[in-house]
Write an enzyme that holds these catalytic residues in place. Structure first.
Site, PDB file in Angstrom:
ATOM      1  N   GLY A   1      -7.343  37.830  20.431  1.00  0.00           N
ATOM      2  CA  GLY A   1      -7.944  36.549  20.835  1.00  0.00           C
ATOM      3  C   GLY A   1      -6.892  35.470  20.940  1.00  0.00           C
ATOM      4  O   GLY A   1      -7.123  34.312  20.572  1.00  0.00           O
TER       5      GLY A   1
ATOM      6  N   ALA B   1      -6.373  31.368  23.284  1.00  0.00           N
ATOM      7  CA  ALA B   1      -6.859  29.998  23.052  1.00  0.00           C
ATOM      8  C   ALA B   1      -7.066  29.771  21.558  1.00  0.00           C
ATOM      9  O   ALA B   1      -6.962  30.698  20.755  1.00  0.00           O
ATOM     10  CB  ALA B   1      -8.176  29.788  23.795  1.00  0.00           C
TER      11      ALA B   1
ATOM     12  N   SER C   1     -14.628  32.821   8.022  1.00  0.00           N
ATOM     13  CA  SER C   1     -15.203  31.492   8.283  1.00  0.00           C
ATOM     14  C   SER C   1     -15.916  31.019   7.029  1.00  0.00           C
ATOM     15  O   SER C   1     -16.348  31.844   6.207  1.00  0.00           O
ATOM     16  CB  SER C   1     -16.222  31.586   9.429  1.00  0.00           C
ATOM     17  OG  SER C   1     -16.957  30.388   9.549  1.00  0.00           O
TER      18      SER C   1
ATOM     19  N   TYR D   1     -24.425  35.012  13.427  1.00  0.00           N
ATOM     20  CA  TYR D   1     -23.016  34.603  13.275  1.00  0.00           C
ATOM     21  C   TYR D   1     -22.636  34.655  11.794  1.00  0.00           C
ATOM     22  O   TYR D   1     -21.586  35.216  11.434  1.00  0.00           O
ATOM     23  CB  TYR D   1     -22.789  33.202  13.848  1.00  0.00           C
ATOM     24  CG  TYR D   1     -21.354  32.746  13.701  1.00  0.00           C
ATOM     25  CD1 TYR D   1     -20.339  33.389  14.401  1.00  0.00           C
ATOM     26  CD2 TYR D   1     -21.008  31.714  12.827  1.00  0.00           C
ATOM     27  CE1 TYR D   1     -19.006  33.006  14.247  1.00  0.00           C
ATOM     28  CE2 TYR D   1     -19.681  31.322  12.675  1.00  0.00           C
ATOM     29  CZ  TYR D   1     -18.687  31.974  13.381  1.00  0.00           C
ATOM     30  OH  TYR D   1     -17.373  31.601  13.222  1.00  0.00           O
TER      31      TYR D   1
ATOM     32  N   GLU E   1     -12.295  25.885  21.401  1.00  0.00           N
ATOM     33  CA  GLU E   1     -13.363  26.153  22.373  1.00  0.00           C
ATOM     34  C   GLU E   1     -14.629  26.663  21.679  1.00  0.00           C
ATOM     35  O   GLU E   1     -15.632  26.925  22.333  1.00  0.00           O
ATOM     36  CB  GLU E   1     -12.905  27.233  23.364  1.00  0.00           C
ATOM     37  CG  GLU E   1     -11.816  26.800  24.297  1.00  0.00           C
ATOM     38  CD  GLU E   1     -11.359  27.953  25.205  1.00  0.00           C
ATOM     39  OE1 GLU E   1     -11.909  29.067  25.097  1.00  0.00           O
ATOM     40  OE2 GLU E   1     -10.461  27.719  26.008  1.00  0.00           O
TER      41      GLU E   1
END
Ligand code: 8X3
Length: 253
Positions: free
Chosen positions: A10, A13, A140, A153, A189
Site C-alpha cells: 500500500g 499513498a 489501528s 472495519y 486518503e
C-alpha cells in the site's frame, strides 16, 4: 540506518508513502507494492532524485495471493527482506451491520486481513530461513476500541491485533520480530475512501483539531525498525493529542 531491504505494501499513498519517504531518507533499499503502478513510479522517481534511493516497484494487489507470491519470487534474487511493513488497508463505508454493504465488507476483509496474511505468508519463510527480520503491521485504534458503525472495519483491525500477537508467538525461536503500530485519526486518503470519494464528509472527520499525518506515523515506524536487535516494540497506539477515545475528541469547532 544500514541499507535494510524494506517491503512496503500500500505504498502509493498515505502512511505507506510517508514510510517510503522517511526510510529512503535514512538510506533503506525499498520495494514498494501497490495497485497503482503509475503513482508508485512517480514516488520512486522522487525518491531516487531526492535521496539517490534504491527503489523497486511492483503492481501488487495484496488481495490477490498469486500476485503477492509472484512479486515475492521476484525479490528472492536480492535476498530476504529485512522488514515487511504491512500497511495496505482501508475502511469502506460507515453503516450499521443490518444495512451494511457486503461488498464493502469483502474489500476490507480481503485487504486488511487476508492481504496482510498473504504478504506475511510469502515473505516470512525468507526471514525465518535467514534467521532475522521484522514485520510491522499497521493496526489501528479501531483494533482497540469498537465504535458505532465501525463493525467490520473494527473486526479487521482487532484481527490485525490478534495476528500480530499470534505471529510473534509462532515466530518464537526464529529471531524475527513482530510489531504493530496503531494510529487513531490520521489525515490521509483514508476518510475519502471510506466515504466513497465524498471529500466534504471526509474533511468533517478532522474538523476542529490537528490529526496525525502520515509522517507522524512513519516516524514511529522508523523508530521501531531501527531499534537494536535485542529490543522490540510489540504495539504502539498513536493518536492526535486531541483524541481521547474513538469518539471523544477535543474539537475547537
Ligand atoms: C483509523 C482510525 O478511528 O477512523 O484506523 O477507525 S478510525
Amino acid at each position: 540506518m544500514s541499507a535494510k531491504l524494506v517491503v512496503i505494501t500500500g505504498a502509493s499513498a498515505g502512511i505507506g508513502a510517508a514510510c517510503a519517504r522517511r526510510l529512503a531518507r535514512e538510506g533503506a533499499r525499498l520495494v514498494l507494492w501497490a495497485r497503482r503502478l503509475d503513482r508508485l513510479e512517480m514516488l520512486a522517481a522522487e525518491l531516487r532524485a531526492s535521496h539517490g534511493a534504491e527503489v523497486r516497484v511492483a503492481a501488487v494487489d495484496v488481495r490477490d495471493r498469486l500476485s503477492v507470491d509472484a512479486a515475492t519470487r521476484d525479490l528472492t534474487a536480492t535476498g530476504a527482506p529485512d522488514v515487511l511493513i504491512n500497511n495496505a488497508g482501508l475502511a469502506a463505508g460507515l453503516d450499521p451491520v443490518q444495512s451494511g454493504d457486503p461488498d464493502d465488507w469483502n474489500r476490507m476483509i480481503d485487504t486488511n486481513l487476508k492481504g496482510l496474511l498473504w504478504a506475511s505468508r510469502a515473505i516470512l519463510p525468507l526471514m525465518v530461513a535467514r534467521g532475522s527480520g521484522h514485520i510491522v503491521n499497521l493496526g489501528s485504534t479501531a483494533g482497540h476500541w469498537v465504535y458505532p458503525k465501525g463493525n467490520v472495519y473494527n473486526a479487521t483491525k482487532f484481527a490485525v491485533k490478534a495476528l500480530t500477537e499470534a505471529m510473534s508467538l509462532d515466530l518464537a525461536g526464529t529471531h524475527v520480530r513482530v510489531s504493530s503500530v496503531d494510529p487513531g485519526f490520521c489525515e490521509t486518503e483514508f476518510a475519502t475512501v471510506r466515504f466513497g470519494g465524498d471529500a466534504e464528509r471526509a474533511k468533517a472527520v478532522y474538523r476542529g483539531f490537528t490529526p496525525l499525518s502520515g509522517d507522524d506515523v512513519a516516524d514511529v515506524v522508523s523508530y521501531i525498525i531501527n531499534l537494536p536487535p535485542h529490543v522490540n516494540i510489540l504495539d504502539v497506539v498513536i493518536v492526535p493529542s486531541a483524541q481521547r477515545s474513538a469518539t471523544v475528541v477535543d474539537r475547537t469547532a
